[in-house]
Structure formats: C-alpha cells, structure tokens
Design an enzyme around this catalytic site. Sequence first.
Site, PDB file in Angstrom:
ATOM      1  N   ASP A 205     -58.921 -60.011 -22.586  1.00  0.00           N
ATOM      2  CA  ASP A 205     -59.787 -59.061 -22.434  1.00  0.00           C
ATOM      3  C   ASP A 205     -59.232 -57.879 -21.468  1.00  0.00           C
ATOM      4  O   ASP A 205     -59.931 -56.583 -21.731  1.00  0.00           O
ATOM      5  CB  ASP A 205     -60.970 -59.350 -21.741  1.00  0.00           C
ATOM      6  CG  ASP A 205     -61.169 -60.017 -20.586  1.00  0.00           C
ATOM      7  OD1 ASP A 205     -60.221 -60.333 -20.108  1.00  0.00           O
ATOM      8  OD2 ASP A 205     -62.420 -60.642 -20.191  1.00  0.00           O
ATOM      9  N   ARG A 206     -58.250 -57.949 -21.030  1.00  0.00           N
ATOM     10  CA  ARG A 206     -57.652 -56.763 -19.877  1.00  0.00           C
ATOM     11  C   ARG A 206     -56.436 -56.287 -20.770  1.00  0.00           C
ATOM     12  O   ARG A 206     -55.825 -56.920 -21.778  1.00  0.00           O
ATOM     13  CB  ARG A 206     -57.146 -57.316 -18.636  1.00  0.00           C
ATOM     14  CG  ARG A 206     -58.521 -58.035 -17.611  1.00  0.00           C
ATOM     15  CD  ARG A 206     -57.668 -58.294 -16.538  1.00  0.00           C
ATOM     16  NE  ARG A 206     -58.948 -58.721 -15.385  1.00  0.00           N
ATOM     17  CZ  ARG A 206     -58.853 -58.586 -14.213  1.00  0.00           C
ATOM     18  NH1 ARG A 206     -57.469 -58.407 -13.559  1.00  0.00           N
ATOM     19  NH2 ARG A 206     -60.102 -58.800 -13.564  1.00  0.00           N
TER      20      ARG A 206
ATOM     21  N   SER B   9     -59.760 -66.381 -16.994  1.00  0.00           N
ATOM     22  CA  SER B   9     -59.163 -64.965 -17.144  1.00  0.00           C
ATOM     23  C   SER B   9     -57.704 -64.963 -16.637  1.00  0.00           C
ATOM     24  O   SER B   9     -56.737 -65.667 -17.056  1.00  0.00           O
ATOM     25  CB  SER B   9     -60.074 -64.051 -16.511  1.00  0.00           C
ATOM     26  OG  SER B   9     -59.944 -62.684 -16.731  1.00  0.00           O
ATOM     27  N   HIS B  10     -57.685 -63.828 -15.669  1.00  0.00           N
ATOM     28  CA  HIS B  10     -56.222 -63.641 -15.164  1.00  0.00           C
ATOM     29  C   HIS B  10     -55.865 -64.558 -14.031  1.00  0.00           C
ATOM     30  O   HIS B  10     -54.686 -64.408 -13.592  1.00  0.00           O
ATOM     31  CB  HIS B  10     -56.184 -62.346 -14.706  1.00  0.00           C
ATOM     32  CG  HIS B  10     -57.504 -61.891 -13.819  1.00  0.00           C
ATOM     33  ND1 HIS B  10     -58.752 -61.805 -14.117  1.00  0.00           N
ATOM     34  CD2 HIS B  10     -57.494 -61.923 -12.428  1.00  0.00           C
ATOM     35  CE1 HIS B  10     -59.648 -61.740 -13.194  1.00  0.00           C
ATOM     36  NE2 HIS B  10     -58.734 -61.643 -12.143  1.00  0.00           N
TER      37      HIS B  10
ATOM     38  N   ASP C  63     -57.036 -64.417 -21.019  1.00  0.00           N
ATOM     39  CA  ASP C  63     -58.075 -64.482 -22.195  1.00  0.00           C
ATOM     40  C   ASP C  63     -58.211 -63.573 -23.070  1.00  0.00           C
ATOM     41  O   ASP C  63     -59.113 -63.442 -23.922  1.00  0.00           O
ATOM     42  CB  ASP C  63     -59.482 -64.999 -21.715  1.00  0.00           C
ATOM     43  CG  ASP C  63     -60.000 -63.779 -20.874  1.00  0.00           C
ATOM     44  OD1 ASP C  63     -59.194 -63.116 -19.959  1.00  0.00           O
ATOM     45  OD2 ASP C  63     -61.433 -63.907 -20.645  1.00  0.00           O
TER      46      ASP C  63
ATOM     47  N   ASP D 294     -54.211 -60.092 -20.501  1.00  0.00           N
ATOM     48  CA  ASP D 294     -54.162 -61.165 -19.477  1.00  0.00           C
ATOM     49  C   ASP D 294     -54.569 -62.504 -20.222  1.00  0.00           C
ATOM     50  O   ASP D 294     -54.682 -62.642 -21.336  1.00  0.00           O
ATOM     51  CB  ASP D 294     -55.306 -60.858 -18.656  1.00  0.00           C
ATOM     52  CG  ASP D 294     -56.695 -60.794 -19.098  1.00  0.00           C
ATOM     53  OD1 ASP D 294     -57.178 -60.825 -20.527  1.00  0.00           O
ATOM     54  OD2 ASP D 294     -57.641 -61.367 -18.439  1.00  0.00           O
TER      55      ASP D 294
ATOM     56  N   LYS E 279     -64.873 -56.691 -22.892  1.00  0.00           N
ATOM     57  CA  LYS E 279     -63.756 -55.752 -22.758  1.00  0.00           C
ATOM     58  C   LYS E 279     -62.581 -56.289 -23.868  1.00  0.00           C
ATOM     59  O   LYS E 279     -62.755 -57.672 -23.971  1.00  0.00           O
ATOM     60  CB  LYS E 279     -63.085 -55.515 -21.228  1.00  0.00           C
ATOM     61  CG  LYS E 279     -62.937 -56.687 -20.679  1.00  0.00           C
ATOM     62  CD  LYS E 279     -62.612 -56.365 -18.914  1.00  0.00           C
ATOM     63  CE  LYS E 279     -62.199 -57.413 -18.315  1.00  0.00           C
ATOM     64  NZ  LYS E 279     -63.278 -57.869 -17.320  1.00  0.00           N
TER      65      LYS E 279
HETATM   66  C1  G1P Z   1     -62.646 -58.800 -11.208  1.00  0.00           C
HETATM   67  C2  G1P Z   1     -62.759 -57.372 -11.485  1.00  0.00           C
HETATM   68  C3  G1P Z   1     -63.740 -56.851 -12.319  1.00  0.00           C
HETATM   69  C4  G1P Z   1     -63.932 -57.437 -13.466  1.00  0.00           C
HETATM   70  C5  G1P Z   1     -63.862 -59.209 -13.220  1.00  0.00           C
HETATM   71  C6  G1P Z   1     -63.507 -60.137 -14.450  1.00  0.00           C
HETATM   72  O1  G1P Z   1     -63.783 -58.933 -10.469  1.00  0.00           O
HETATM   73  O2  G1P Z   1     -62.496 -56.621 -10.324  1.00  0.00           O
HETATM   74  O3  G1P Z   1     -63.771 -55.402 -12.439  1.00  0.00           O
HETATM   75  O4  G1P Z   1     -64.954 -57.358 -14.392  1.00  0.00           O
HETATM   76  O5  G1P Z   1     -62.491 -59.593 -12.405  1.00  0.00           O
HETATM   77  O6  G1P Z   1     -62.417 -59.593 -15.213  1.00  0.00           O
HETATM   78  P1  G1P Z   1     -63.962 -59.139  -8.887  1.00  0.00           P
HETATM   79  O7  G1P Z   1     -62.901 -60.542  -8.663  1.00  0.00           O
HETATM   80  O8  G1P Z   1     -63.552 -57.993  -8.324  1.00  0.00           O
HETATM   81  O9  G1P Z   1     -65.308 -59.693  -8.448  1.00  0.00           O
HETATM   82 ZN    ZN Z   2     -59.890 -61.652 -18.757  1.00  0.00          ZN
END
Ligand code: G1P
Ligand code: ZN
Length: 542
Positions: free
Chosen positions: A280-281, A112-113, A278, A276, A375
Amino acid sequence: MIRTVATKPFPDQKPGTSGLRKKVPVFQQPGYLENFIQSIFDSLEGFAGKALVVGGDGRYFNREAIQIVAKIAAANGFGRIVIGKGGIMSTPAVSALIRHLGAFGGIILSASHNPGGPDGDFGVKYNISAGGPAPESITEAIFARTKQIEAYKISDAPDFDIDRLGSVEIENATIEIVDPVTQYLELMKTLFDFAAIRALFASGFTMRFDALHAVTGPYAHAIFENELGAAAGSVVNGTPLPDFGGHHPDPNPTYAKDLYDLMLSAAAPDFGAASDGDGDRNMILGRGIYVTPSDSLAILAANARVAPGYANGLAGVARSMPTSAASDRVTEKLGIRHYETPTGWKFFGNLLDAGLATFCGEESFGTGSNHIREKDGIWAVLLWLSILANRRIPAIDVVRDHWRTYGRNYYTRHDYDEIDLKAAGGLMEALGEAITTLPGKSFGALKVEAADDFEYHDPVDGSIADHQGIRVMFEGGSRIVYRLSGTGTVGATLRLYIERYEPPTGDLEEDTQATLADLIALSRELAGIEARTGRKAPSVIT
Ligand code: G1P
Ligand code: ZN
C-alpha cells in the site's frame, strides 16, 4: 466437523493505527491468533453465508495463519472464503476484491512495512464491506471482546492447498484460491491509459521498481513488465520472501537505499519506485530527485486529469495532519475541497464514501484514491507513469515545475525508534502542557503563532478523534508536529514532522535538512528529546 475450543483471553490484543501487530512468537502462542479472529467475528453481525476475502503479504507465519483464519471463518458461518494463491494478496488488491465481489469484509495478514521472519512482526487487520480498514467503533468492539472471550469455533478439516487455483468445501463454506493480480489489474485498466504508458516505455523510457521482496513483486512483474512493456529486469527483488530477504520492507530513503542511491547516481534510469510489505505504500524517484510523499500527493492531484479515471477532475483531496500542506495549495488553486485528518488511512473512509474527497495521502509514503479504501502503491506508480507519458518531460522537471507554480513545502520527518515507553509518555505529556504557554513565544527568528493537540471532527458521521498529535505552528507557515507511533511493536516510536514553506519566487533548490536546521534544532529543544530519551539523533530520517 466444527469444534468449539475453550480459551482464555490475552490482555494485549488492542488494535493500533493499522490492526493488531505483534512479534511472530506472540502470534504463535496457542490460541492467540484464534482468539483474535474469533473476537473479530463475534463483533460483527449478518455475515452468515456471505463472502470473506483473505490476503497476506507473504511474511513468515502467513501460510499457517491463512489456514487458521479460513477454518475459523468457515466454522462461524461464512459461505465463501476467497484467498490469494500462495496466501498472497496485497492490501490494495484485497480492498479492490472486497468491493468487486460485494464481500462482507476481509482479513489482511500483514504487519505492513515492519520486518518479517521468525523474530519479526506479524499482524491482522479487518476490513469492512466498503473495502477499508474497520473504523474505531469496530476495532474497539473487537478489543473489548478479546478481553471476554471464552471459546472459539474452528473446523477440523485438513489443511487445504493454497498454491493451486480452484476451490474446496469446508463445512458449509467454499474456499476459493484465486490469482491475486487478475482483478486488481482489471481495475487499474479502468483508471489508466495503458496504451499511453506502453508508448512511453516503447520510446526507450527506463524504470526500476524495487518490490523489496514483498507482496508487490507479482503485481509489478505482471503490470509493468508484461502489460506495459518495461524492460525485463525493471522489477527487482520481485519474489516475495517470508523474511523479505532480511530487510525492512519499507520504501523510504533509509530502507530502500539501493534504489535511492541508484536514482541519485549517474547510472539512474528515468524513473524509480518502491513499495512496502503489503503493497500500500510507495516511494517515487526521478533521475536525480527524490519526491517527498507530501509533494507526490500534491503533484498527483495537480496532474490527475491526464488519467482517464480522473479526467473529470477531483472532488477534493484529504491529507493526514502531519503531511505537508503542499496539496492544500493545489486544492486551493483548483477550487476543490481539502481535508486534514488524523494519521491512519481509516480516517479517509468516510470522506471517500461520501464523495467529498477523491485523492488521499499521508506523508508516510501513502497515496490513493476513491477506487478502493486503502492506499495503493502500484496505483501511485501508474499515475506517475501516466503523467510522464502525457507530459514527456523528466520527472525532475515535473517536480520543479510544480514548485515554481505552487511554491515548495520543505519537509522532513525524524523518527526516534524503540525509545523507553515511560520517557515517551512523559515527553508527550510535557508537550501537551506546553501548548498553553508556547503561543506568542519567540525562538530566534521563529515566533509561535499557535499550538494545540490535534482533534478531528469527522464531517460525515460527527465522530471526534482527539489527542492526535501536538502541533506547534509558527508565523510564516512553518510547523513542528509531535506524535507517538501506533504501529510499533517495541517500546515507543516518537515521530517529529518538520515543515517550512518557500514561495514560488524563493529559493526552491536548497538542501532540505540544511534549510530546516533551525526548526529541527528547536524541535529537539522544545521536547527535551536528549534529556528525556538519551537520544542525540533520530533513527530514521525521511
Ligand atoms: C504509520 C504511519 C501512518 C500510516 C500507518 C500505517 O503509523 O505514520 O501514516 O497510516 O503507519 O501504514 P504510525 O506508526 O505513525 O502510527
Ligand atoms: Zn503497508
């Protein structure tokens, strides 16, 4: 030929908030990825001859991993393995394609990010046939399997070309390389009035979309510039890079700072957005304004009917517990359902499947709808563009108008990254004990009304998720929430979520950090953050 390779379990393959995430060198250990993929398949039943969608966000090790995943899937009996060209497919597009094809499931290669590159992060997530992340019952079964695994099955076929559209046969499986954008774009056209958005751009409307060198580049070029007529160059950093150009592919004011600064400067275009790693954000900005994700969810819900896909209104809106209560005010006014779930998109799946919620959102820059089970960053941008095309007022006025109608939930999240695991555990434990003594106590003007450790009872399947974050709630609707991240890979990340409600008639134009200053100070004091972690200030503020 199918080879059966003896292996030994790795003890650390426990999926977190969103799949298994580890540093690239961890995933590169012989057998590490193989074990995890085989453990996924060992935990599933009935996929012989069925389809599997495989996508990735283009990060370092993505191309090698795609080959391994496909060869293990073929050896385990999948009949069709559908892969995005170049190994690229956004998380929302994978979810869409699983649903469109009626596939058995999908595998998303992404962290992801989190940053990428040889020393960055890699990740694997399994998605079910509904298109969403596997529920905990499955991820727990996978983890249990990783501790027992003795062998994996893999085809010894040579590597196939992931950069050419078409198909090849491996064992009894057809491997199909598809364009990652095509089906996703078709789906978006069923939800949004593309002609209306095209007319907006034709009227001179300007936008900047920052893909942060991650997966949404190809989607953004195809959709915003080619389909909708945004000026060439509206999409920046649009080529996916294995290390995301050395940046953190997270669309927030800290990591998408160039965009943020531009949007708050005199040179700002009408609208700005970023996505982000992948896809989804999303982060949304108008000229002169940053829209918090919590406000964005509320505004999208309040204006949803402008898009053909939501013209009949919404069944309900679900938000994660730490997300501000802004959307609750909208659901209340609309007389529709609202839900408060634990952090993580997987908790929305049942509500969407059961038709109880249409929109979902998280404060962590995640918004989406029942069109898929993830998302969706581009979706959120398209809905914002639909609203702007319909209302023809600046984004900043859309936001101000919303606050004047519903009031404003001043909101901020403070993250303390890479803190000592033990210190973080001790801090949360102490807070867990404090919840019994806090109610009734006053701190200056702030009086604690209630405090608890959030527990969620899923209304659809009755499952219970406990220990989902400590909530301290004050008279008047202010709130502090503490939880530990489930997605980090180094030490622990402590997240503080701070919120205060201002009614429509109050002061709606204050600086967020300033207006929340007393709550912020108290949040640090209650948890003894400096004493326990040595940190004076958070690493990231959103
Ligand atoms: C974080 C975000 C959460 C999101 C997840 C995946 O998780 O807070 O809302 O669903 O990334 O993108 P966390 O690191 O807080 O467990
Ligand atoms: Zn992501």
